[in-house]
Design a protein around this motif. Structure first.
Motif, PDB file in Angstrom:
ATOM      1  N   TYR A 250      -2.085   6.408  10.556  1.00  0.00           N
ATOM      2  CA  TYR A 250      -1.009   5.422  10.712  1.00  0.00           C
ATOM      3  C   TYR A 250      -1.321   4.149   9.923  1.00  0.00           C
ATOM      4  CZ  TYR A 250       1.898   1.766  12.393  1.00  0.00           C
ATOM      5  OH  TYR A 250       2.754   0.689  12.414  1.00  0.00           O
ATOM      6  N   TRP A 251      -2.516   3.573  10.148  1.00  0.00           N
ATOM      7  CA  TRP A 251      -2.828   2.303   9.475  1.00  0.00           C
ATOM      8  C   TRP A 251      -2.934   2.488   7.965  1.00  0.00           C
ATOM      9  CZ3 TRP A 251      -1.363  -1.882  11.443  1.00  0.00           C
ATOM     10  CH2 TRP A 251      -1.380  -2.083  12.816  1.00  0.00           C
ATOM     11  N   GLN A 252      -3.361   3.663   7.520  1.00  0.00           N
ATOM     12  CA  GLN A 252      -3.383   3.910   6.076  1.00  0.00           C
ATOM     13  C   GLN A 252      -1.965   3.890   5.520  1.00  0.00           C
ATOM     14  OE1 GLN A 252      -5.980   3.902   4.005  1.00  0.00           O
ATOM     15  NE2 GLN A 252      -4.477   4.027   2.377  1.00  0.00           N
ATOM     16  N   SER A 253      -1.009   4.464   6.252  1.00  0.00           N
ATOM     17  CA  SER A 253       0.389   4.449   5.789  1.00  0.00           C
ATOM     18  C   SER A 253       0.945   3.027   5.774  1.00  0.00           C
ATOM     19  CB  SER A 253       1.261   5.368   6.653  1.00  0.00           C
ATOM     20  OG  SER A 253       1.489   4.814   7.942  1.00  0.00           O
ATOM     21  N   VAL A 254       0.539   2.207   6.730  1.00  0.00           N
ATOM     22  CA  VAL A 254       0.970   0.803   6.742  1.00  0.00           C
ATOM     23  C   VAL A 254       0.412   0.081   5.520  1.00  0.00           C
ATOM     24  CG1 VAL A 254       0.749  -1.409   7.961  1.00  0.00           C
ATOM     25  CG2 VAL A 254       1.236   0.687   9.247  1.00  0.00           C
ATOM     26  N   ILE A 255      -0.863   0.269   5.245  1.00  0.00           N
ATOM     27  CA  ILE A 255      -1.489  -0.379   4.089  1.00  0.00           C
ATOM     28  C   ILE A 255      -0.811   0.050   2.794  1.00  0.00           C
ATOM     29  CG2 ILE A 255      -3.629  -0.456   2.740  1.00  0.00           C
ATOM     30  CD1 ILE A 255      -5.117  -0.460   5.493  1.00  0.00           C
ATOM     31  N   GLU A 256      -0.497   1.337   2.677  1.00  0.00           N
ATOM     32  CA  GLU A 256       0.191   1.824   1.485  1.00  0.00           C
ATOM     33  C   GLU A 256       1.573   1.176   1.338  1.00  0.00           C
ATOM     34  OE1 GLU A 256       0.120   6.084   1.904  1.00  0.00           O
ATOM     35  OE2 GLU A 256      -2.058   6.165   1.570  1.00  0.00           O
ATOM     36  N   ALA A 257       2.289   1.008   2.452  1.00  0.00           N
ATOM     37  CA  ALA A 257       3.609   0.374   2.415  1.00  0.00           C
ATOM     38  C   ALA A 257       3.502  -1.100   2.044  1.00  0.00           C
ATOM     39  CB  ALA A 257       4.326   0.553   3.752  1.00  0.00           C
ATOM     40  N   VAL A 258       2.467  -1.777   2.553  1.00  0.00           N
ATOM     41  CA  VAL A 258       2.236  -3.180   2.184  1.00  0.00           C
ATOM     42  C   VAL A 258       1.945  -3.258   0.693  1.00  0.00           C
ATOM     43  CG1 VAL A 258       0.637  -5.132   2.444  1.00  0.00           C
ATOM     44  CG2 VAL A 258       1.488  -3.940   4.478  1.00  0.00           C
ATOM     45  N   GLU A 259       1.087  -2.368   0.220  1.00  0.00           N
ATOM     46  CA  GLU A 259       0.717  -2.349  -1.193  1.00  0.00           C
ATOM     47  C   GLU A 259       1.928  -2.092  -2.091  1.00  0.00           C
ATOM     48  OE1 GLU A 259      -3.569  -1.223  -2.777  1.00  0.00           O
ATOM     49  OE2 GLU A 259      -2.469   0.486  -1.945  1.00  0.00           O
ATOM     50  N   ALA A 260       2.850  -1.238  -1.631  1.00  0.00           N
ATOM     51  CA  ALA A 260       4.053  -0.912  -2.396  1.00  0.00           C
ATOM     52  C   ALA A 260       5.113  -2.003  -2.307  1.00  0.00           C
ATOM     53  CB  ALA A 260       4.633   0.415  -1.902  1.00  0.00           C
ATOM     54  N   GLY A 261       4.904  -2.993  -1.409  1.00  0.00           N
ATOM     55  CA  GLY A 261       5.880  -4.060  -1.258  1.00  0.00           C
ATOM     56  C   GLY A 261       7.044  -3.712  -0.356  1.00  0.00           C
ATOM     57  N   HIS A 262       6.901  -2.657   0.450  1.00  0.00           N
ATOM     58  CA  HIS A 262       7.977  -2.219   1.343  1.00  0.00           C
ATOM     59  C   HIS A 262       7.792  -2.699   2.783  1.00  0.00           C
ATOM     60  CE1 HIS A 262       8.401   1.396  -1.555  1.00  0.00           C
ATOM     61  NE2 HIS A 262       8.990   0.324  -2.021  1.00  0.00           N
ATOM     62  N   ARG A 263       6.644  -3.325   3.040  1.00  0.00           N
ATOM     63  CA  ARG A 263       6.369  -3.753   4.408  1.00  0.00           C
ATOM     64  C   ARG A 263       5.565  -5.041   4.377  1.00  0.00           C
ATOM     65  NH1 ARG A 263       4.283   0.834   8.178  1.00  0.00           N
ATOM     66  NH2 ARG A 263       6.267   1.594   7.401  1.00  0.00           N
ATOM     67  N   VAL A 264       5.828  -5.875   5.376  1.00  0.00           N
ATOM     68  CA  VAL A 264       5.070  -7.105   5.596  1.00  0.00           C
ATOM     69  C   VAL A 264       4.302  -6.904   6.892  1.00  0.00           C
ATOM     70  CG1 VAL A 264       5.237  -9.575   6.070  1.00  0.00           C
ATOM     71  CG2 VAL A 264       6.795  -8.506   4.406  1.00  0.00           C
ATOM     72  N   LEU A 265       3.017  -7.237   6.874  1.00  0.00           N
ATOM     73  CA  LEU A 265       2.165  -7.124   8.053  1.00  0.00           C
ATOM     74  C   LEU A 265       1.659  -8.513   8.406  1.00  0.00           C
ATOM     75  CD1 LEU A 265       0.502  -5.484  10.141  1.00  0.00           C
ATOM     76  CD2 LEU A 265      -1.202  -5.121   8.329  1.00  0.00           C
ATOM     77  N   LEU A 266       2.112  -9.019   9.555  1.00  0.00           N
ATOM     78  CA  LEU A 266       1.663 -10.321  10.046  1.00  0.00           C
ATOM     79  C   LEU A 266       0.672 -10.115  11.183  1.00  0.00           C
ATOM     80  CD1 LEU A 266       4.942 -12.441  10.288  1.00  0.00           C
ATOM     81  CD2 LEU A 266       3.334 -12.298   8.399  1.00  0.00           C
ATOM     82  N   VAL A 267      -0.300 -10.981  11.245  1.00  0.00           N
ATOM     83  CA  VAL A 267      -1.278 -10.937  12.331  1.00  0.00           C
ATOM     84  C   VAL A 267      -1.438 -12.311  12.947  1.00  0.00           C
ATOM     85  CG1 VAL A 267      -2.557  -8.975  11.386  1.00  0.00           C
ATOM     86  CG2 VAL A 267      -3.250 -11.303  10.788  1.00  0.00           C
ATOM     87  N   ALA A 268      -1.847 -12.304  14.198  1.00  0.00           N
ATOM     88  CA  ALA A 268      -2.209 -13.527  14.925  1.00  0.00           C
ATOM     89  C   ALA A 268      -3.688 -13.414  15.249  1.00  0.00           C
ATOM     90  CB  ALA A 268      -1.386 -13.659  16.207  1.00  0.00           C
TER      91      ALA A 268
END
Length: 177
Positions: free
Chosen positions: A48-66
């Motif tokens: 799952y987290w690898q797919s999130v990282i790939e989407a962030v890298e592709a510019g299709h997702r923003v990942l915000l953290v607190a």
């Protein structure tokens, strides 16, 4: 609690993978409706987290953290999935709002959503959509922040109790920046 909110690049997310895994496991183990069932296998979390990282890298997702001021410990996260079709560049989906049990009920989810909405505006995304388990406490948060209830879809997913549950669908129209 005042937290440090930031948007992560793919490389920054990779560096935080152990904490991201722990946050997802904590959410699933505490009964959060985030698309996974307990016990969450480590390999499933990794995929799952690898797919999130790939989407962030592709510019299709923003990942915000607190993060916790001082320690930098990861307390919460939320994602903005960006629609990519030419006719849908005004919208995005709010997803995977995760707050660690030790940091809940301290305003972090609200802080993350405010930051996410600001980020969405900056990207020209003025229509936000999300869904959550109907009857979940998260509905109160979304409603208090101006998200409008569209309707519910019955028997939409199987929850940790093994029973089908309804999902509540919401939207919010943001003023353009």
């Amino acid at each position: 609690m005042a937290a440090i909110i930031s948007s992560l690049s793919a490389s920054e997310a990779r560096a935080l993978l152990p904490q991201l895994h722990e946050l997802l496991h904590d959410a699933v183990d505490s009964g959060a409706s985030v698309g996974f069932l307990p016990p969450l296998p480590a390999a499933e979390s990794e995929d799952y987290w690898q797919s999130v990282i790939e989407a962030v890298e592709a510019g299709h997702r923003v990942l915000l953290v607190a993060r916790q001021p001082g320690t930098g410990d990861l307390l919460a996260t939320v994602q903005l999935d960006l629609a990519t079709r030419p006719n849908s560049l005004l919208r995005a989906e709010v997803s995977k709002l995760l707050v660690h049990r030790r940091a809940r009920r301290q305003g972090l989810a609200r802080q993350l959503l405010v930051a996410l909405e600001d980020h969405a505006r900056t990207l020209g995304r003025t229509t936000l959509v999300l869904d959550t388990r109907q009857g979940d406490i998260a509905e109160q948060l979304y409603q208090s922040m101006g998200y409008q209830f569209v309707g519910a879809i019955p028997a939409y997913f199987i929850n940790f109790d093994g029973q089908p549950h309804a999902t509540a669908v919401y939207y919010k129209l943001l003023a353009a920046k």
